[in-house]
Design a protein around this motif. Structure first.
Motif, short mmCIF file in Angstrom:
data_model
loop_
_atom_site.label_atom_id
_atom_site.label_comp_id
_atom_site.label_asym_id
_atom_site.label_seq_id
_atom_site.Cartn_x
_atom_site.Cartn_y
_atom_site.Cartn_z
N ASP A 180 0.83 -1.18 -0.05
CA ASP A 180 -0.02 0.07 -0.01
C ASP A 180 0.84 1.29 0.18
N VAL A 181 2.27 1.21 -0.35
CA VAL A 181 3.04 2.08 -0.17
C VAL A 181 3.61 2.48 -1.82
N ALA A 182 3.48 3.89 -2.00
CA ALA A 182 3.97 4.44 -3.29
C ALA A 182 4.85 5.56 -2.79
N MET A 183 5.88 5.90 -3.72
CA MET A 183 6.84 7.03 -3.32
C MET A 183 7.26 7.80 -4.54
N THR A 184 7.80 9.11 -4.42
CA THR A 184 8.54 9.73 -5.41
C THR A 184 9.30 10.74 -4.76
N GLY A 185 10.50 10.93 -5.40
CA GLY A 185 11.44 11.86 -5.01
C GLY A 185 12.92 11.72 -5.71
N GLU A 186 13.51 12.86 -6.00
CA GLU A 186 14.88 12.63 -6.25
C GLU A 186 15.75 12.38 -5.04
N VAL A 187 16.93 11.39 -5.27
CA VAL A 187 17.78 11.17 -4.31
C VAL A 187 19.35 11.42 -4.80
N THR A 188 20.12 12.15 -3.55
CA THR A 188 21.21 12.34 -3.76
C THR A 188 22.26 11.27 -3.33
N LEU A 189 23.54 11.33 -3.56
CA LEU A 189 24.62 10.30 -3.05
C LEU A 189 24.59 10.10 -1.65
N ASN A 190 24.19 11.16 -0.95
CA ASN A 190 24.32 11.37 0.76
C ASN A 190 22.73 10.75 1.15
N GLY A 191 21.77 10.55 0.08
CA GLY A 191 20.36 10.04 0.74
C GLY A 191 19.39 11.11 0.85
N ARG A 192 19.86 12.34 0.61
CA ARG A 192 18.93 13.38 0.67
C ARG A 192 17.88 13.49 -0.38
N VAL A 193 16.46 13.57 0.02
CA VAL A 193 15.50 13.43 -0.85
C VAL A 193 15.31 14.90 -1.19
N LEU A 194 15.24 15.28 -2.84
CA LEU A 194 15.12 16.51 -3.50
C LEU A 194 13.72 16.56 -4.29
N PRO A 195 13.11 17.72 -4.17
CA PRO A 195 11.91 18.02 -4.67
C PRO A 195 11.60 17.66 -6.27
N ILE A 196 10.43 17.26 -6.47
CA ILE A 196 10.15 17.00 -7.85
C ILE A 196 8.64 17.74 -8.23
N GLY A 197 8.52 17.38 -9.56
CA GLY A 197 7.19 18.19 -10.27
C GLY A 197 6.21 17.24 -10.23
N GLY A 198 5.14 17.57 -10.51
CA GLY A 198 3.58 16.66 -10.92
C GLY A 198 3.20 16.28 -9.69
N VAL A 199 3.33 16.62 -8.31
CA VAL A 199 2.87 16.07 -7.01
C VAL A 199 1.29 15.96 -7.17
N LYS A 200 0.59 16.96 -7.71
CA LYS A 200 -0.93 16.70 -7.78
C LYS A 200 -1.30 15.41 -8.58
N GLN A 201 -0.59 15.44 -10.03
CA GLN A 201 -0.97 14.35 -10.86
C GLN A 201 -0.61 13.01 -10.36
N LYS A 202 0.46 12.86 -9.55
CA LYS A 202 0.90 11.55 -9.07
C LYS A 202 0.12 11.14 -7.90
N LEU A 203 -0.26 12.08 -7.14
CA LEU A 203 -1.31 11.78 -5.98
C LEU A 203 -2.53 11.09 -6.52
N LEU A 204 -3.02 11.91 -7.37
CA LEU A 204 -4.12 11.41 -8.21
C LEU A 204 -3.93 9.88 -8.69
N ALA A 205 -2.98 9.67 -9.22
CA ALA A 205 -2.56 8.34 -9.86
C ALA A 205 -2.47 7.41 -8.83
N ALA A 206 -1.98 7.79 -7.66
CA ALA A 206 -1.86 6.84 -6.30
C ALA A 206 -3.19 6.60 -6.01
N GLN A 207 -4.10 7.41 -5.84
CA GLN A 207 -5.42 7.12 -5.46
C GLN A 207 -6.26 6.18 -6.34
N ARG A 208 -5.78 6.29 -7.67
CA ARG A 208 -6.62 5.61 -8.64
C ARG A 208 -6.33 4.08 -8.35
#
Length: 785
Positions: free
Chosen positions: A702-730
Motif C-alpha cells: 500500500d506504499v508508493a513514493m516519489t523523489g530525487e535522491v542524492t549520493l548522501n540520501g537527501r530527497v530533493l523536490p520533484i514536479g507533478g505532485v498533484k498528478q502523482k497523488l491522483l494516480a496513487a489514489q486510482r
C-alpha cells in the motif's frame, strides 16, 4: 629543305591566335609583322612553281603547340581594307620538332609529317556515320550547296578533318582534333560532339516553338480582351473588379488610416499595371484579403461576473484556477470601462494563457465556454504537426499561391478584432528547413509586441492586443522556454474519482443519452456503477475513455430495448455484460509480493501513473557488483540507478545490509519496456527496491513514493505532485512518500484525495526505508552471498 628519308621539313612557322586550321582547309590570313616574315621566308626559299610552304600552328597560352599543318601559299595580296593578306591551303598534319636556322626574320622549325593510317572497315563505318550527321546539321541550316561537296567525300581522314569548318565546335575542340593523329579517334570525337550539338538544336527548336506558341496565344488573348472591352464600353458595362471598383471599395471601407494609405498605394499600382501582368492578380487578391479583415469591428464584452461564473460552472466541473482567472480578467476589464480608462501605448487588455494537462480534462472545450461567457467569437487554430513558419506569419506575396498566416485567417473568419483564439496542441509544433513556427509565435503571444504584429503577406501592422489567446498543451517539456515565458501557465492535472462521477452525471451521460436516442425514462445508471466504471474500467486523468464506455453501455441498452421492454437500470452487476470484465484492478499487492519490487509515481503525457521498479540479483561472476539496466531508461534515470546503488554500498552497515549482498551482479528493470522513460523522481524508488532485494524484505503493497535522491540520501523536490497523488489514489495506494520541500504543493491537491491517502513528507531516504519495508518477522530470507 626536304629530307625524304625521314619525312621531315624545315619550315617557317606562322602562329594563329584565334583560329585552328585543319588539313584540307583553304583560308585567307591577315598578315601582321610576324606573319609577313613567315610568308616572306617561305617565298624566298621556294624551289618549285608554288609561292612556298610554311607551318601553320595554333598559339596556345598554357603550352607550346605540338602539332600544326603544312600549308601552301596560294596567293598573296591585300584585303578590301588594304591590309596585307595571304590565301593558304592546309595540307598534311605535322608534328613540330626542334627549332632550326633559316633565312629571314621568321621562326624556323623541323616539322615531321604525319601519315594517316590505312582505314579499317570500322573506321570507314564511323566516317559514313559522321558524314550523315554533318549532312543533318547542314540541312538544318539549309546549306544545300555544301551538302553536295560533303557527299562527294570518301576518304575517312578528309571527312574527319572537314570538322574544321563546323561552326558549333569550339577552338579548343578543333585544337584537340589537330593534335589527334589517329583518324579513328578523330571520327569518334567529332561524332560525339555532333550528336550533342544535334540534341541541343532539337531542345532549342522545341523551346522556340513553345515560346512562339505562347506569344501567339498572348497576342490572341490581348486582341480578344481589347474587343471584349470595346463591346462592354458600347453596352455601357464597366470592367468587373477593376481598379476603379477597388478604389471605391477602399475609400468607403472603415479602415485605419495607415491601412487605407497602404491599400490606396496598391490600388495605384493596380491602375498602372497591365491586365495581362501577373502582378495585377496578386494585387487584387491582396486587396480582397485586406478588405475582408474586420479592422474596426469589436464585440462588446459581457462583464457580468456572476453570469460568466454560471456559464463556466455549467460547462465544466472543477477547474477553479481557470475560472478564477477569467473572472479576474472580466473584473479588471469592467473597472477600466467604468472609469473610462483608455488603452495606453496601443496595447489592449487581451490575455495569453496556456492550459497544460493530460488529454480528456477539457482544455479545448474550455475555450468555447470562455468565449460564451464573454459573448465573444470563438476560433480554434490547430497547431499540431505545423512545421512551416509561413503557417503563422504568412507567405511573401512574391510566391505563387501566397496566403496570410493562420492568425490573420482566424481574425478574418471570426469577424472581429477581439475573439477568443484557441491555439490547440501548441506543444506539438515542429521545426524543419521551412523555419520554426514556435519562434514565429513569440510575437503573436507577447503582450508587449502583439499590438504591432506583422504578417508577411499583409505587410501591415495588425493589432492583436485585444485577442484573448488560450493555448493548450499536454506536456510542458516540448514548449520552448522563450514561448512559455510569454504565456500565463495554468495547469489542469486531472480529476478525482468523485469528480469523474459528477462530470459523468452532469455532462457526459445527458450527451450520450441524446446521441443514443434514449431518455431517462428508458434507462438509468446508478452512482455505484459510475464509480466502478471510473475506478475499474478506466485509469486516466481525464474523462475521454469514461465517455466512450458510457456510450458503449447505452448502445447495448438501445439494442436490448429493440426486443425488450424498459425501463432498464444499469447497476454494478450489469457492467460485466455491458462492458466486459474490469480492465484495471489493484495490482500493487501482487507486484510487490516478492523482495526487490517497489512502487513509484511518474507523470506522463497522459497524466500521473504508477511505476513499478524491479531489482534482482544474478549469478556472481568475476568482477561482480555490476549494475544492468533495462526498460528504455533515459540518461537521467540511469544516473539515478547508479546513485541508488552507490548510496546503498556506502550506507550498507547503517541499513543492515550484508556486504556480500551487494557484491552480486544486479539487474534493475522498469516494466513497459516499449515505453521510453526518463526523469529524476524515481531515485527513492530505486533505493527502496535495491534495499528490499538486499534485505530480502518485501515492500509494503500500500506504499508508493516519489523523489530525487542524492549520493548522501537527501530527497530533493520533484514536479507533478498533484498528478502523482491522483494516480496513487486510482491505483489503490494508501501511503505516499513525497519530498519535504514539495509539502506546499499539497495545497493544490483536492481534499478528498488527501483524505484517502496518508502523505508523508521526508527529507532523507532512510525515513522511507524505515516505514516502507515489511517488518522483519514477515520478511523472507535475505539475499545469500
Amino acid at each position: 629543305m626536304t629530307n625524304d628519308m625521314t619525312q621531315t621539313k624545315n619550315l617557317p612557322v606562322l602562329s594563329l591566335t584565334e583560329s585552328v586550321i585543319l588539313p584540307g582547309m583553304v583560308v585567307p590570313i591577315e598578315l601582321d609583322e610576324s606573319s609577313q616574315a613567315a610568308v616572306d621566308a617561305a617565298r624566298a626559299t621556294s624551289t618549285d612553281d608554288s609561292l612556298g610552304e610554311l607551318l601553320l600552328a595554333p598559339r596556345l597560352k598554357d603550352r607550346y603547340a605540338v602539332y600544326g599543318v603544312v600549308a601552301t601559299i596560294e596567293q598573296v595580296g591585300r584585303l578590301a581594307g588594304g591590309a596585307p593578306a595571304a590565301v593558304l591551303r592546309a595540307g598534311r598534319r605535322a608534328k613540330i620538332g626542334a627549332g632550326v636556322t633559316g633565312p629571314g626574320a621568321a621562326l624556323w622549325v623541323e616539322a615531321e609529317l604525319v601519315e594517316d593510317e590505312t582505314p579499317s572497315d570500322e573506321t570507314r563505318a564511323l566516317a559514313k556515320e559522321y558524314k550523315s550527321l554533318v549532312i543533318a546539321t547542314l540541312q538544318q541550316r539549309d546549306a544545300w550547296q555544301v551538302i553536295n561537296t560533303v557527299e562527294k567525300m570518301t576518304d575517312p581522314a578528309t571527312i574527319a578533318d572537314s570538322a574544321g569548318w563546323a561552326p558549333y565546335l569550339t577552338t579548343e575542340q578543333k585544337r584537340q582534333l589537330l593534335e589527334t593523329p589517329s583518324v579513328h579517334e578523330r571520327l569518334e570525337l567529332v561524332i560525339e560532339w555532333t550528336k550533342a550539338h544535334l540534341a541541343e538544336m532539337d531542345v532549342a527548336e522545341k523551346i522556340r516553338g513553345d515560346v512562339r506558341e505562347g506569344m501567339e496565344k498572348n497576342q490572341r488573348e490581348f486582341l480578344l480582351r481589347q474587343q471584349l472591352a470595346a463591346i462592354r464600353k458600347e453596352l455601357g458595362e464597366g470592367e468587373p473588379d477593376g481598379a476603379e471598383d477597388f478604389r471605391t471599395r477602399v475609400e468607403t471601407a472603415d479602415l485605419p488610416e495607415k491601412v487605407r494609405e497602404a491599400a490606396l498605394r496598391e490600388v495605384g499600382r493596380l491602375e498602372r499595371a497591365s491586365d495581362q501582368s501577373p502582378e495585377a492578380g496578386w494585387i487584387r487578391t491582396w486587396l480582397d484579403t485586406v478588405l475582408e479583415i474586420p479592422w474596426t469591428v469589436k464585440t462588446e464584452d459581457n462583464t457580468d461576473i456572476g453570469n460568466a461564473r454560471t456559464v463556466l460552472d455549467a460547462d465544466h466541473h472543477g477547474l477553479d484556477d481557470v475560472k478564477d482567472r477569467i473572472v479576474e480578467y472580466l473584473a479588471v476589464r469592467g473597472r477600466r470601462a467604468a472609469r473610462g480608462l483608455q488603452v495606453v501605448g496601443g496595447r489592449g487588455s487581451g490575455a495569453v494563457m496556456v492550459l497544460v494537462g493530460p488529454p480528456g480534462v477539457g482544455k479545448t472545450s474550455l475555450g468555447e465556454s470562455v468565449a460564451r461567457a464573454l459573448d465573444r467569437k470563438f476560433i480554434r487554430v490547430a497547431l499540431g504537426g505545423v512545421r512551416d513558419e509561413a503557417e503563422i506569419r504568412g507567405h511573401r506575396r512574391t510566391y505563387v499561391g501566397a496566403l496570410p498566416g493562420r492568425i490573420v485567417r482566424a481574425i478574418t473568419e471570426a469577424g472581429s478584432m477581439n475573439p477568443v483564439v484557441l491555439l490547440d496542441e501548441i506543444d506539438k509544433v515542429g521545426a524543419d528547413y521551412r523555419g520554426d513556427p514556435a519562434a514565429a509565435l513569440l510575437e503573436v503571444l507577447d503582450p508587449a509586441q502583439n499590438h504591432t504584429f506583422r504578417d508577411h503577406y499583409l505587410d501591415i501592422d495588425l493589432d492583436l492586443s485585444d485577442v484573448l489567446f488560450l493555448a493548450t498543451a499536454n506536456v510542458l517539456d516540448t514548449i520552448p522556454s522563450a514561448l512559455l515565458d510569454r504565456m500565463e501557465l495554468i495547469t489542469m492535472d486531472g480529476y478525482t474519482e468523485d469528480d469523474k462521477v459528477a462530470i459523468a452525471r452532469t455532462h457526459l451521460l445527458p450527451r450520450q443519452l441524446e446521441r443514443a436516442a434514449l431518455s431517462t425514462d428508458e434507462v438509468t445508471i446508478t452512482d455505484a456503477a459510475l464509480h466502478e466504471i471510473a475506478a475499474d474500467y478506466t485509469r486516466e486523468a481525464g474523462v475521454r475513455q469514461l465517455e466512450r464506455l458510457l456510450a458503449k453501455a447505452l448502445r447495448k441498452v438501445a439494442a436490448r430495448l429493440a426486443t425488450e421492454t424498459g425501463p432498464i437500470e444499469i447497476d454494478e452487476p450489469q457492467l460485466k455484460d455491458l462492458l466486459g470484465r474490469p480492465r484495471f484492478t489493484p495490482e500493487t499487492a501482487e507486484r510487490t509480493a516478492v523482495p526487490g519490487v517497489a512502487t513509484g509515481l511518474a507523470v506522463t503525457g497522459l497524466g500521473g501513473d504508477v511505476l513499478f521498479i524491479e531489482a534482482n540479483a544474478v549469478q556472481v561472476t568475476e568482477g561482480g557488483g555490476q549494475l544492468k539496466l533495462t526498460g528504455q531508461l533515459g540518461d537521467v534515470m540511469k544516473e539515478s540507478a547508479q546513485i541508488a546503488l552507490s548510496y546503498l554500498k556506502a550506507h550498507a552497515a547503517e541499513i543492515g545490509i550484508a556486504p556480500e549482498a551487494l557484491q552480486r551482479n544486479i539487474h534493475l528493470h522498469v516494466p513497459a519496456g516499449a515505453v521510453p522513460k526518463d526523469g529524476p523522481s524515481a531515485g527513492v524508488t530505486m533505493v527502496t527496491a535495491l534495499t528490499s532485494l538486499a534485505l530480502g524484505r518485501n515492500v509494503r503493497a500500500d506504499v508508493a513514493m516519489t523523489g530525487e535522491v542524492t549520493l548522501n540520501g537527501r530527497v530533493l523536490p520533484i514536479g507533478g505532485v498533484k498528478q502523482k497523488l491522483l494516480a496513487a489514489q486510482r491505483a489503490g495506494v494508501k501511503t505516499v512518500f513525497i519530498p519535504k520541500r514539495n509539502e506546499p504543493d499539497l495545497d493544490d491537491v483536492p481534499s478528498e484525495v488527501l483524505a484517502a491517502l496518508t502523505v508523508i513528507p521526508v527529507s532523507d531516504v532512510a525515513e522511507i526505508l524505515a516505514v516502507a519495508l515489511e517488518p522483519v518477522a514477515a520478511a523472507a530470507a535475505p539475499v545469500a552471498a
